[in-house]
Design a protein around this motif. Sequence first.
Motif, PDB file in Angstrom:
ATOM      1  N   UNK A  22       0.845  -1.200   0.000  1.00 33.83           N
ATOM      2  CA  UNK A  22       0.000   0.000   0.000  1.00 33.83           C
ATOM      3  C   UNK A  22       0.879   1.248   0.000  1.00 33.83           C
ATOM      4  N   UNK A  23       1.952   1.236   0.793  1.00 37.10           N
ATOM      5  CA  UNK A  23       2.881   2.372   0.812  1.00 37.10           C
ATOM      6  C   UNK A  23       3.540   2.553  -0.555  1.00 37.10           C
ATOM      7  N   UNK A  24       3.922   1.457  -1.185  1.00 30.88           N
ATOM      8  CA  UNK A  24       4.515   1.533  -2.526  1.00 30.88           C
ATOM      9  C   UNK A  24       3.517   2.121  -3.524  1.00 30.88           C
ATOM     10  N   UNK A  25       2.285   1.675  -3.445  1.00 30.30           N
ATOM     11  CA  UNK A  25       1.243   2.161  -4.346  1.00 30.30           C
ATOM     12  C   UNK A  25       1.035   3.664  -4.163  1.00 30.30           C
ATOM     13  N   UNK A  26       0.998   4.121  -2.926  1.00 28.32           N
ATOM     14  CA  UNK A  26       0.833   5.554  -2.648  1.00 28.32           C
ATOM     15  C   UNK A  26       1.987   6.354  -3.244  1.00 28.32           C
ATOM     16  N   UNK A  27       3.189   5.837  -3.116  1.00 29.59           N
ATOM     17  CA  UNK A  27       4.373   6.516  -3.641  1.00 29.59           C
ATOM     18  C   UNK A  27       4.352   6.529  -5.167  1.00 29.59           C
ATOM     19  N   UNK A  28       4.054   5.387  -5.766  1.00 34.11           N
ATOM     20  CA  UNK A  28       4.078   5.264  -7.226  1.00 34.11           C
ATOM     21  C   UNK A  28       2.968   6.058  -7.909  1.00 34.11           C
ATOM     22  N   UNK A  29       1.787   6.074  -7.327  1.00 34.09           N
ATOM     23  CA  UNK A  29       0.650   6.694  -8.000  1.00 34.09           C
ATOM     24  C   UNK A  29       0.406   8.142  -7.595  1.00 34.09           C
ATOM     25  N   UNK A  30       0.764   8.504  -6.366  1.00 30.65           N
ATOM     26  CA  UNK A  30       0.470   9.847  -5.870  1.00 30.65           C
ATOM     27  C   UNK A  30       1.715  10.622  -5.441  1.00 30.65           C
ATOM     28  N   UNK A  31       2.855   9.949  -5.409  1.00 28.20           N
ATOM     29  CA  UNK A  31       4.072  10.597  -4.948  1.00 28.20           C
ATOM     30  C   UNK A  31       4.079  10.851  -3.449  1.00 28.20           C
ATOM     31  N   UNK A  32       3.262  10.096  -2.712  1.00 27.42           N
ATOM     32  CA  UNK A  32       3.133  10.267  -1.263  1.00 27.42           C
ATOM     33  C   UNK A  32       3.957   9.207  -0.553  1.00 27.42           C
ATOM     34  N   UNK A  33       4.839   9.638   0.340  1.00 30.11           N
ATOM     35  CA  UNK A  33       5.690   8.723   1.089  1.00 30.11           C
ATOM     36  C   UNK A  33       5.056   8.435   2.450  1.00 30.11           C
ATOM     37  N   UNK A  34       4.519   7.235   2.579  1.00 27.45           N
ATOM     38  CA  UNK A  34       3.920   6.824   3.861  1.00 27.45           C
ATOM     39  C   UNK A  34       4.590   5.548   4.385  1.00 27.45           C
ATOM     40  N   UNK A  35       5.829   5.308   3.990  1.00 29.61           N
ATOM     41  CA  UNK A  35       6.516   4.102   4.429  1.00 29.61           C
ATOM     42  C   UNK A  35       6.663   4.036   5.946  1.00 29.61           C
ATOM     43  N   UNK A  36       6.718   5.194   6.616  1.00 29.90           N
ATOM     44  CA  UNK A  36       6.789   5.202   8.083  1.00 29.90           C
ATOM     45  C   UNK A  36       5.516   4.653   8.717  1.00 29.90           C
ATOM     46  N   UNK A  37       4.435   4.649   7.968  1.00 30.75           N
ATOM     47  CA  UNK A  37       3.155   4.148   8.473  1.00 30.75           C
ATOM     48  C   UNK A  37       3.105   2.623   8.543  1.00 30.75           C
ATOM     49  N   UNK A  38       4.010   1.949   7.858  1.00 28.04           N
ATOM     50  CA  UNK A  38       4.028   0.485   7.902  1.00 28.04           C
ATOM     51  C   UNK A  38       4.264   0.029   9.339  1.00 28.04           C
ATOM     52  N   UNK A  39       5.331   0.483   9.957  1.00 29.22           N
ATOM     53  CA  UNK A  39       5.621   0.090  11.338  1.00 29.22           C
ATOM     54  C   UNK A  39       4.614   0.673  12.324  1.00 29.22           C
ATOM     55  N   UNK A  40       4.158   1.895  12.088  1.00 28.58           N
ATOM     56  CA  UNK A  40       3.145   2.497  12.963  1.00 28.58           C
ATOM     57  C   UNK A  40       1.864   1.668  12.944  1.00 28.58           C
ATOM     58  N   UNK A  41       1.486   1.197  11.776  1.00 27.19           N
ATOM     59  CA  UNK A  41       0.274   0.376  11.652  1.00 27.19           C
ATOM     60  C   UNK A  41       0.428  -0.951  12.378  1.00 27.19           C
ATOM     61  N   UNK A  42       1.602  -1.553  12.279  1.00 24.49           N
ATOM     62  CA  UNK A  42       1.849  -2.809  12.991  1.00 24.49           C
ATOM     63  C   UNK A  42       1.824  -2.592  14.500  1.00 24.49           C
ATOM     64  N   UNK A  43       2.366  -1.482  14.956  1.00 25.34           N
ATOM     65  CA  UNK A  43       2.322  -1.155  16.387  1.00 25.34           C
ATOM     66  C   UNK A  43       0.889  -0.924  16.854  1.00 25.34           C
ATOM     67  N   UNK A  44       0.089  -0.271  16.035  1.00 29.19           N
ATOM     68  CA  UNK A  44      -1.323  -0.061  16.367  1.00 29.19           C
ATOM     69  C   UNK A  44      -2.040  -1.400  16.469  1.00 29.19           C
ATOM     70  N   UNK A  45      -1.782  -2.288  15.519  1.00 27.73           N
ATOM     71  CA  UNK A  45      -2.424  -3.608  15.529  1.00 27.73           C
ATOM     72  C   UNK A  45      -2.065  -4.388  16.788  1.00 27.73           C
TER      73      UNK A  45
END
Length: 111
Positions: A40-63
Amino acid sequence: MYRKYIFIAAFATLTSYYKTGIGTIYEEHYEEAERLLTEIAEFAKETQGIDIFDEVQKSLETAKKVPYDASTSMALDFKNGKKTELENLSGYVQKPFMQKLYNELKKRENK
């Protein structure tokens, strides 16, 4: 928007696919959760130029912190035979692992 979407889309898809709570996903399917979040982070970067890779670990911590048997509204909709948000949450991201999960859930939705 993507910062919110990443957690919801990944865990709605995984809890629906595995028919289990977020805690089980975290404990038994951690690598798959991480892979899906990364896609999902890759898709956001590729399609919108949005870097949300930091959200990967944040999401796992939330879970890790939510109640073990917490579900998602999409998983509950599948369970109860209701209309789901499959297209918006899982069908949007055009990446291999997400598409695999989406395709299987699409079959279940049509039953």
